[in-house]
Design a protein around this motif. Sequence first.
Motif, PDB file in Angstrom:
ATOM      1  N   VAL A   6       1.272  -1.020  -0.437  1.00 15.96           N
ATOM      2  CA  VAL A   6      -0.102   0.323   0.196  1.00 15.96           C
ATOM      3  C   VAL A   6       0.956   1.147  -0.307  1.00 15.96           C
ATOM      4  O   VAL A   6       1.776   1.525   0.469  1.00 15.96           O
ATOM      5  CB  VAL A   6      -0.881   0.327   0.620  1.00 15.96           C
ATOM      6  N   GLU A   7       1.130   1.997  -1.019  1.00 13.14           N
ATOM      7  CA  GLU A   7       1.352   3.255  -1.077  1.00 13.14           C
ATOM      8  C   GLU A   7       1.083   5.141  -1.138  1.00 13.14           C
ATOM      9  O   GLU A   7       0.713   4.799  -1.835  1.00 13.14           O
ATOM     10  CB  GLU A   7       2.269   3.147  -2.316  1.00 13.14           C
ATOM     11  N   ASP A   8       1.543   5.150   0.195  1.00 14.51           N
ATOM     12  CA  ASP A   8       0.490   6.751  -0.196  1.00 14.51           C
ATOM     13  C   ASP A   8      -0.570   6.684  -0.779  1.00 14.51           C
ATOM     14  O   ASP A   8      -0.817   7.589  -1.900  1.00 14.51           O
ATOM     15  CB  ASP A   8       1.332   7.483  -1.255  1.00 14.51           C
ATOM     16  N   VAL A   9      -1.575   6.141  -0.239  1.00 15.25           N
ATOM     17  CA  VAL A   9      -2.791   5.866  -0.202  1.00 15.25           C
ATOM     18  C   VAL A   9      -3.452   6.866   0.723  1.00 15.25           C
ATOM     19  O   VAL A   9      -3.795   7.331   1.816  1.00 15.25           O
ATOM     20  CB  VAL A   9      -3.700   4.535  -0.428  1.00 15.25           C
ATOM     21  N   PHE A  10      -5.289   7.753  -0.096  1.00 10.57           N
ATOM     22  CA  PHE A  10      -6.022   8.806   0.266  1.00 10.57           C
ATOM     23  C   PHE A  10      -6.795   8.528  -0.233  1.00 10.57           C
ATOM     24  O   PHE A  10      -6.989   7.428  -1.593  1.00 10.57           O
ATOM     25  CB  PHE A  10      -4.996  10.175  -0.466  1.00 10.57           C
ATOM     26  N   GLN A  11      -7.978   8.860   0.064  1.00 10.07           N
ATOM     27  CA  GLN A  11      -9.620   8.279  -0.004  1.00 10.07           C
ATOM     28  C   GLN A  11      -9.969   9.495   0.705  1.00 10.07           C
ATOM     29  O   GLN A  11     -10.279   9.204   1.541  1.00 10.07           O
ATOM     30  CB  GLN A  11     -10.088   7.257   0.424  1.00 10.07           C
ATOM     31  N   SER A  12     -10.531   9.915  -0.513  1.00  7.26           N
ATOM     32  CA  SER A  12     -12.159  10.737  -0.061  1.00  7.26           C
ATOM     33  C   SER A  12     -13.597  10.814  -0.836  1.00  7.26           C
ATOM     34  O   SER A  12     -13.308   9.423  -1.856  1.00  7.26           O
ATOM     35  CB  SER A  12     -11.647  12.731  -0.189  1.00  7.26           C
ATOM     36  N   TYR A  13     -14.395  10.766   0.192  1.00  7.25           N
ATOM     37  CA  TYR A  13     -16.020  11.027  -0.528  1.00  7.25           C
ATOM     38  C   TYR A  13     -16.277  12.701  -0.873  1.00  7.25           C
ATOM     39  O   TYR A  13     -16.729  13.187   0.108  1.00  7.25           O
ATOM     40  CB  TYR A  13     -16.326  10.382   0.867  1.00  7.25           C
ATOM     41  N   ALA A  51     -11.076  -4.250  -3.461  1.00 12.41           N
ATOM     42  CA  ALA A  51     -10.334  -2.890  -4.865  1.00 12.41           C
ATOM     43  C   ALA A  51     -12.552  -3.049  -5.216  1.00 12.41           C
ATOM     44  O   ALA A  51     -12.931  -2.418  -6.372  1.00 12.41           O
ATOM     45  CB  ALA A  51     -10.327  -4.264  -5.843  1.00 12.41           C
ATOM     46  N   GLN A  52     -13.010  -3.293  -3.823  1.00 13.56           N
ATOM     47  CA  GLN A  52     -13.977  -1.753  -4.010  1.00 13.56           C
ATOM     48  C   GLN A  52     -14.205  -0.984  -4.257  1.00 13.56           C
ATOM     49  O   GLN A  52     -15.687  -0.347  -5.090  1.00 13.56           O
ATOM     50  CB  GLN A  52     -15.672  -2.378  -2.682  1.00 13.56           C
ATOM     51  N   GLU A  53     -13.262  -0.296  -4.119  1.00 10.35           N
ATOM     52  CA  GLU A  53     -13.322   1.287  -4.634  1.00 10.35           C
ATOM     53  C   GLU A  53     -11.613   1.301  -4.737  1.00 10.35           C
ATOM     54  O   GLU A  53     -11.450   0.480  -4.104  1.00 10.35           O
ATOM     55  CB  GLU A  53     -13.467   2.097  -2.940  1.00 10.35           C
ATOM     56  N   ARG A  54     -11.804   2.804  -5.580  1.00 12.58           N
ATOM     57  CA  ARG A  54     -10.611   2.788  -5.875  1.00 12.58           C
ATOM     58  C   ARG A  54      -9.834   4.427  -5.201  1.00 12.58           C
ATOM     59  O   ARG A  54     -10.874   4.641  -5.150  1.00 12.58           O
ATOM     60  CB  ARG A  54      -9.741   3.284  -6.936  1.00 12.58           C
ATOM     61  N   PRO A  55      -8.311   4.163  -5.552  1.00 19.44           N
ATOM     62  CA  PRO A  55      -8.383   5.119  -4.360  1.00 19.44           C
ATOM     63  C   PRO A  55      -8.015   6.252  -4.642  1.00 19.44           C
ATOM     64  O   PRO A  55      -7.914   6.981  -6.431  1.00 19.44           O
ATOM     65  CB  PRO A  55      -6.727   4.881  -4.075  1.00 19.44           C
ATOM     66  N   SER A  56      -8.275   7.345  -4.103  1.00 20.30           N
ATOM     67  CA  SER A  56      -8.431   9.239  -5.113  1.00 20.30           C
ATOM     68  C   SER A  56      -6.938   8.923  -5.155  1.00 20.30           C
ATOM     69  O   SER A  56      -6.397   9.921  -6.359  1.00 20.30           O
ATOM     70  CB  SER A  56      -8.459   9.723  -3.600  1.00 20.30           C
ATOM     71  N   ARG A  57      -5.920   8.520  -4.169  1.00 15.96           N
ATOM     72  CA  ARG A  57      -4.174   8.984  -4.698  1.00 15.96           C
ATOM     73  C   ARG A  57      -3.644   7.853  -4.548  1.00 15.96           C
ATOM     74  O   ARG A  57      -4.369   7.236  -2.960  1.00 15.96           O
ATOM     75  CB  ARG A  57      -3.615  10.128  -4.407  1.00 15.96           C
ATOM     76  N   GLY A  58      -2.697   7.445  -4.881  1.00 13.74           N
ATOM     77  CA  GLY A  58      -1.656   6.270  -4.309  1.00 13.74           C
ATOM     78  C   GLY A  58      -2.440   4.817  -4.798  1.00 13.74           C
ATOM     79  O   GLY A  58      -2.919   4.535  -6.144  1.00 13.74           O
TER      80      GLY A  58
END
Length: 255
Positions: A6-13, A51-58
Amino acid sequence: MSFVTVEDVFQSYGNRPILERVNVTIDEGQFISIVGASGCGKSTFLRLLLAQERPSRGRISIDGAPPAVEPGPDRGVVFQRYSVFPHMTVRQNLVAAQSFGANGWGMLWGRALRAARQKADATLDRIGLAHVADSYPAALSGGMQQRLAIGQALAAKPRILLLDEPFGALDPGTRLSMHDFLQDLRAETGMTVFMVTHDLSEGFKLGDRVLVFDKTRWDPQAPEAYGATITYDFDARDGGIPFQHLKEKTHVPVP
């Protein structure tokens, strides 16, 4: 090479950040417990792994492969509420799970169907549900339903098992028996497991590592302004990790 990266993962809604700067590597076969306060992104992280969601970044990579764009048979998932098909018998639930492949759900016929039924019966023997093979989930106890859900997740032989509060709805006695059941299955299959739990003792009991999610930045005027990240990564097999370390506030108020 690490199995899960997991590399530099960001997630936003929308404009609401949930996770930020999440970095971790996991070896194949490890059991990872994930703990933290409600709303700090634990289940979001599990959905990203699925993989139900994809990260905003990373990016999230499994065994060096490119990031997945949708769930596949290499990842099985079990939720707190029993994720089985209520209109199918116990055996039919396991047969249906075997029809899930790289192209999604399909139908099994002839020799493939007979083989799937044989594998389902073998799984039912392993998880202790052979005697209720022709029953419907509603006729089973909570612990038996959760055994079925785990058996269903294992039917496609995933390399990763994702558990989201799998024992939260069970009574204490059943919960302890499910701990033994999961540890036996894990020892037998050698799969990599990620489990979200609110129970610290459960996390340390079952996990090889315990990841703690929390916010390192916090604004009392806007509590949702920042996302959470991994603030602690404990070796649960060390044998001497005091639980009070997890209760310290790790976020820094923003002036």
